[in-house]
Design a protein around this motif. Structure first.
Motif, PDB file in Angstrom:
ATOM      1  N   GLU A  86       0.844  -1.066   0.003  1.00  0.00           N
ATOM      2  CA  GLU A  86      -0.265  -0.160  -0.135  1.00  0.00           C
ATOM      3  C   GLU A  86       0.804   1.044   0.023  1.00  0.00           C
ATOM      4  O   GLU A  86       0.393   2.313  -0.407  1.00  0.00           O
ATOM      5  N   GLN A  87       1.953   1.327   0.536  1.00  0.00           N
ATOM      6  CA  GLN A  87       3.014   2.468   0.763  1.00  0.00           C
ATOM      7  C   GLN A  87       3.805   2.435  -0.701  1.00  0.00           C
ATOM      8  O   GLN A  87       4.604   3.198  -0.832  1.00  0.00           O
ATOM      9  N   GLY A  88       3.588   1.452  -1.648  1.00  0.00           N
ATOM     10  CA  GLY A  88       4.612   1.586  -2.803  1.00  0.00           C
ATOM     11  C   GLY A  88       5.795   0.702  -2.498  1.00  0.00           C
ATOM     12  O   GLY A  88       6.646   1.031  -3.395  1.00  0.00           O
ATOM     13  N   SER A  89       5.951  -0.040  -1.597  1.00  0.00           N
ATOM     14  CA  SER A  89       7.188  -0.734  -1.354  1.00  0.00           C
ATOM     15  C   SER A  89       7.260  -2.258  -1.721  1.00  0.00           C
ATOM     16  O   SER A  89       6.324  -2.677  -1.676  1.00  0.00           O
ATOM     17  N   VAL A  90       8.528  -2.561  -2.193  1.00  0.00           N
ATOM     18  CA  VAL A  90       8.724  -4.108  -2.819  1.00  0.00           C
ATOM     19  C   VAL A  90       9.968  -4.484  -1.926  1.00  0.00           C
ATOM     20  O   VAL A  90      10.662  -3.764  -1.311  1.00  0.00           O
ATOM     21  N   THR A  91      10.035  -5.601  -1.962  1.00  0.00           N
ATOM     22  CA  THR A  91      11.054  -6.453  -1.479  1.00  0.00           C
ATOM     23  C   THR A  91      11.833  -7.405  -2.311  1.00  0.00           C
ATOM     24  O   THR A  91      11.099  -7.777  -3.098  1.00  0.00           O
ATOM     25  N   ILE A  92      13.222  -7.158  -2.445  1.00  0.00           N
ATOM     26  CA  ILE A  92      13.912  -7.935  -3.399  1.00  0.00           C
ATOM     27  C   ILE A  92      14.578  -9.029  -2.827  1.00  0.00           C
ATOM     28  O   ILE A  92      14.980  -9.099  -1.736  1.00  0.00           O
ATOM     29  N   GLY A  93      14.928 -10.211  -3.573  1.00  0.00           N
ATOM     30  CA  GLY A  93      16.043 -11.196  -3.371  1.00  0.00           C
ATOM     31  C   GLY A  93      16.858 -11.613  -4.523  1.00  0.00           C
ATOM     32  O   GLY A  93      16.322 -11.174  -5.656  1.00  0.00           O
ATOM     33  N   TYR A  94      17.871 -12.147  -4.250  1.00  0.00           N
ATOM     34  CA  TYR A  94      18.912 -12.786  -5.314  1.00  0.00           C
ATOM     35  C   TYR A  94      19.791 -13.761  -4.956  1.00  0.00           C
ATOM     36  O   TYR A  94      19.849 -13.965  -3.764  1.00  0.00           O
ATOM     37  N   GLY A  95      20.406 -14.354  -5.869  1.00  0.00           N
ATOM     38  CA  GLY A  95      21.250 -15.332  -5.565  1.00  0.00           C
ATOM     39  C   GLY A  95      22.120 -15.414  -6.953  1.00  0.00           C
ATOM     40  O   GLY A  95      21.459 -15.443  -8.158  1.00  0.00           O
TER      41      GLY A  95
END
Length: 163
Positions: A86-95
């Motif tokens: 709702e606040q426009g935030s995303v979470t990322i991940g990688y490997g």
């Protein structure tokens, strides 16, 4: 949706067919995988992607991407854990597979993904790394993210933009 390109890499949005191959650990005749790909993390991402597609459809552009080197070999994955909140935030991940680590690929890929997220009207991108995972911490800081907190196990990173 097309690939996100960098000087040495292509971030390729995963399709259902590719996710099925990754989940099974068996590429088709045209897939080019670096030894060790998909990692256990990539398999887990592929399975979650397939579940999401079956339940609510393809989440792109906020889904997973395969990181491909200039020779078109898949060397790892990067992506969003889901659409913006709702606040426009995303979470990322990688490997990355072990043979691709330490060459700056993850930082390069993240430096491409962050402005892409901003262009999609994301207001902040978050990530985290265990205290002993200094390589991942370096990836996020090299891409412009800053440490914003920590607990007994994890350091938290973020980058924000105004709309």
């Amino acid at each position: 949706m097309g690939d996100l390109m960098t000087e040495r890499l292509a971030l390729h949005p995963i399709s259902v067919d590719e996710a099925e191959q990754m989940a099974a650990g068996r590429p088709d005749a045209e897939a080019r995988w670096e030894p060790g790909f998909p990692t256990e993390g990539d398999v887990s991402v592929a399975k979650r992607f397939l579940e999401h597609c079956a339940a609510t459809g393809d989440p792109q552009p906020f889904g997973p991407y395969v990181i491909r080197r200039w020779d078109h070999r898949a060397i790892g994955g990067m992506g969003f854990h889901g659409p913006p909140d709702e606040q426009g935030s995303v979470t990322i991940g990688y490997g990355l597979v072990p043979s691709a680590q330490g060459k700056g690929y993850a930082s390069e890929a993240l430096r491409a993904l962050l402005p892409f997220a901003r262009d999609q009207r994301v207001t902040s991108v978050k990530g985290d790394a265990d205290h002993d995972n200094t390589a991942s911490q370096h990836v996020m800081t090299a891409a412009g993210m800053r440490q914003v907190g920590e607990d007994e196990r994890v350091k938290y990173y973020a980058i924000s933009w105004s709309r």
